[in-house]
Scaffold this active site. Structure first.
Site, mmCIF file in Angstrom:
data_model
loop_
_atom_site.group_PDB
_atom_site.id
_atom_site.type_symbol
_atom_site.label_atom_id
_atom_site.label_comp_id
_atom_site.label_asym_id
_atom_site.label_seq_id
_atom_site.Cartn_x
_atom_site.Cartn_y
_atom_site.Cartn_z
ATOM 1 C CD GLU A 69 -3.098 -1.138 1.436
ATOM 2 O OE1 GLU A 69 -3.577 0.003 1.292
ATOM 3 O OE2 GLU A 69 -3.781 -2.172 1.538
ATOM 4 C CG HIS A 70 1.509 3.719 -2.931
ATOM 5 N ND1 HIS A 70 1.926 4.426 -4.026
ATOM 6 C CD2 HIS A 70 1.862 2.426 -3.179
ATOM 7 C CE1 HIS A 70 2.515 3.616 -4.900
ATOM 8 N NE2 HIS A 70 2.470 2.385 -4.398
#
Ligand code: COA
Length: 204
Positions: A69-70
């Site tokens: 995930e960012h």
């Protein structure tokens, strides 16, 4: 039994593999991920960083378990803020000052889980033993043992067995038995198979 690993699959050095597993073309087991015996990843499926996949798991094609995930609350969701990857080997990029990024914990998938084509299991999620994830599902929350989940976001469709049978299956934990102990069981008769496994365990 030996692993069956296609030449075009990738296994990180830090990954833990319990033989035998099967990895098909372009499948990937990333850094610090772990995979239990008799499980397989079909073509183009990924077990991402620090994710766990139990024993006897069937993973169809195009499945992502725990994709990275960012950040959603930094200046940007782009990795330039914390990662040297992408655009590497350029001086300005090397000296660029970055901050830390706290990665979300990996996804944990139990034993005997079947994950259908194109499913995504997000990070931080636990999928219980014996569960089934339908084709195309996006799993955003924990899945109880022996539940069948479908859709986006994935919801429980039904359970594979009644509550008492599920408890007996969890107690017998057949995935910890040796393969030869499972040989010849009447697999298509859950009641009789459970009875025989319970009897064998009582005599140990
Ligand atoms: C989930 C699955 C295992 C079927 O479970 P099931 O309990 O037998 O489900 P049913 O076929 O009886 O369908 C029940 C309902 O769920 C819906 N449904 C079934 N699979 C679904 C899916 N993947 N996504 C969304 N809805 C689904 C059906 O449309 C049906 O809806 P309705 O009650 O409104 O008519 C199956 O549909 C599936 O997704 N299999 C994965 C196949 C695959 O990816 N194989 C790759 C090779 S390993």
């Amino acid at each position: 039994m030996k692993n069956v690993i296609h030449g075009r699959s990738q296994v990180a050095r830090s990954a833990k593999i319990e033989a035998p597993v099967r990895l098909e073309r372009f499948s990937k087991v990333a850094d610090h991920a772990s995979m239990g015996r008799m499980s397989y990843l079909s073509e183009l499926s990924t077990l991402a960083r620090r994710c766990q996949l139990g024993r006897y798991c069937s993973v169809a094609r195009f499945v992502e378990i725990g994709p990275i995930e960012h950040p959603v609350d930094y200046l940007s969701s782009h990795p330039f803020q914390y990662s040297k990857h992408h655009f590497a080997n350029q001086e300005a990029w090397e000296s660029f000052e970055r901050c830390e990024f706290d990665e979300k914990p990996g996804a944990i998938v139990g034993n005997d889980v079947w994950i259908g084509l194109n499913a995504v299991i997000l990070r931080g999620v636990t999928v219980g033993h014996g569960a089934i994830v339908g084709a195309g599902a996006v799993v955003t929350k924990d899945v109880p043992p022996y539940a069948i989940v479908v859709g986006n976001p994935a919801k429980i469709l039904r359970y594979r067995f009644d509550a008492e049978t599920i408890q007996r299956l969890l107690d017998v934990a057949w995935w910890d038995m040796e393969l030869e102990e499972l040989s010849g069981l009447p697999f298509n008769d859950i009641e009789e198979t459970l009875r025989m496994m319970e009897q064998a365990q009582a005599h140990q």
